[in-house]
Design an enzyme around this catalytic site. Sequence first.
Site, mmCIF file in Angstrom:
data_model
loop_
_atom_site.group_PDB
_atom_site.id
_atom_site.type_symbol
_atom_site.label_atom_id
_atom_site.label_comp_id
_atom_site.label_asym_id
_atom_site.label_seq_id
_atom_site.Cartn_x
_atom_site.Cartn_y
_atom_site.Cartn_z
ATOM 1 N N CYS A 370 6.655 4.928 -9.810
ATOM 2 C CA CYS A 370 6.950 5.860 -10.896
ATOM 3 C C CYS A 370 7.102 5.050 -12.172
ATOM 4 O O CYS A 370 6.891 3.836 -12.180
ATOM 5 C CB CYS A 370 8.199 6.690 -10.608
ATOM 6 S SG CYS A 370 9.742 5.767 -10.601
ATOM 7 N N HIS A 537 0.160 -17.658 -7.187
ATOM 8 C CA HIS A 537 -1.266 -17.845 -6.949
ATOM 9 C C HIS A 537 -1.973 -17.887 -8.286
ATOM 10 O O HIS A 537 -1.383 -17.578 -9.328
ATOM 11 C CB HIS A 537 -1.818 -16.709 -6.078
ATOM 12 C CG HIS A 537 -1.475 -15.352 -6.584
ATOM 13 N ND1 HIS A 537 -0.257 -14.749 -6.299
ATOM 14 C CD2 HIS A 537 -2.148 -14.463 -7.362
ATOM 15 C CE1 HIS A 537 -0.206 -13.557 -6.877
ATOM 16 N NE2 HIS A 537 -1.330 -13.364 -7.534
#
Length: 615
Positions: A370, A537
Amino acid sequence: MKERIQRFGKSLSSMVMPNIGAFIAWGFITALFIPTGWWPNASLGQFVEPMLRYLLPLLIAMTAGRHVAGDRGGVIAAVAVMGVILGSDIPMFIGAMAIGPFAGWVIRSFDRWAEGRIPAGFEMLVNNFSVGILGIVCALIGFYAVGPVVSALTVFLSAGVSLMIEHGLLPLVAVFIEPAKVLFLNNAINHGIFSPIGIEQARQTGQSIMFLLETNPGPGLGVLLAYWAFARGAARSSAPGAIVIQFFGGIHEIYFPYVLMRPAIIVAPIVGSAAAILFYSLTGTGLTAVASPGSIIAVAAMAPKGETLLVLAGVVVAAAVSFFVAAPIVKRAHLEEVKPVQKPNGTVIGGTSRAPRALEGPIRTVVFACDAGMGSSAMGATRFRKRIEPLGSGVRVTNSSVDTIPEGTDVVVCQSQLSQRAGKAAPASEVIVIGNFLSDPALDGLYGRIEGQTRASEAPQSEEVPAAATPAAPASEMLTLQGIRTGLAPVGKEEAIRAAGALLAACGYVDGKYAEAMVARERVATTYLGMGIAIPHGTAEAKSRIRRSGIVVMQYPEGVDFGEERAQLVIGIAGAGDEHIEILARVTSALEDEEVLRRLKTTDDPRYILEKLAI
């Protein structure tokens, strides 16, 4: 344009929402101990002014600074906001919302410029002095520019509100409030506009009507009661549950789909809100502090002494008027079910409606999203998690802000108004659009898919495994003993990320420059997953630097600061192609057991980590 407004509203609410607890604490102290409070106490009443003038603006600014530039952004924002606070004689909430992100941007820009230019051994010196010096500069800007400008703006807005009240025009703001709420700007208009004005008024008079403009649960209650009385099918059956969540839980987002499925119904909450505002204006009623969330419980708790019944009467007025306006519209429409405002297949990928994509593997993670990541998404995730729990599927169900969906999420569930933002935040994820968190065919479909994959996994397996079912890279090659480090001393976040990148390179997964791409990715958005785990990453542009897929595990028992959280496991990831999604799924599955997770964070045996993660 609509998307930009939503993003601006999101940025405003994200500064305030994490600090709502502090606002509630201040509100209770105000309601209880000021001279007109329930239990006047001159000594305890001394808390009110310092919390209002210093604590709350500091929290807002620090939160904003952290969003932009991590801990360093939070520190410089705290220094900068002091200039804003001292540059004005009124509470500086709007000023904090302005100077906090600015200060964070300043230090982030400096850090990017200084990267690679600082001589070895001088990093700490430069880091500390840069925050101090630039913080002073930002504080001076706040003192001489931001504070006076915001003061003038607040005085102007307050005068405008007073003028509207005197001439009986304040109810007209309902024409703006209710449509804005349905566009998920409810937190933005409440905390970004009404609360700062209301706090200044309450400071002078002990209460303010501004706290009742957006938070009144009456207009939404009237709409839901009309559906319960006159709708058909799922719309009617889901309304009672929505009433409880909206009225007592304060999650107003739950009634937005009921309005959006029949846009003409927006007239009902507008008229209901206007009627309540008129009632409060005529009776001179307000609240002593912010009521958040907009639950009847919070509204009643913040009512001034002796005016609780008047405050509740305004809620009843709003609900009654909204109900009588909505009832004929709902009755005439004969709506049979709550449907999302989206194409029937209910799936969006990358912001574009299309048929559901086939996942490369089973569903392992479902994220309910949301706007703020705290209200309707939390409720939806909780309900769906309990629903699938008897299946024993191992599927992890959580919630987040639509703009910060964790990477590696398989399925994102959100309402139609947020689908495009979800598609951009999680382009590799399947996005399921729903109209109602309580009862929606798309949720039934998702449940059926999870049930099906669970039954399939429990079925007897043939001894012969088709070649297509074999992963592109065996887990034994993705994680080795060489790629595991335990018992590491705590370091800074970027140092930990660079260390993970260096280990990935040492293991032959990436080249030597991949670590910098990991740091660059972290600066865009945190890779902290939760539960003490971070998965740094590289950026998408760094794919060419990956030689083969692999992960490394860096264990920091005392933790590494990742913003407001500490990560004991920093799992560096290199995913060739889209293989990193499969790696994340493997890691997430292995970490479902809380006892296993606890041992992974503390064990000094790398073989245990290898055994649990190389599944």
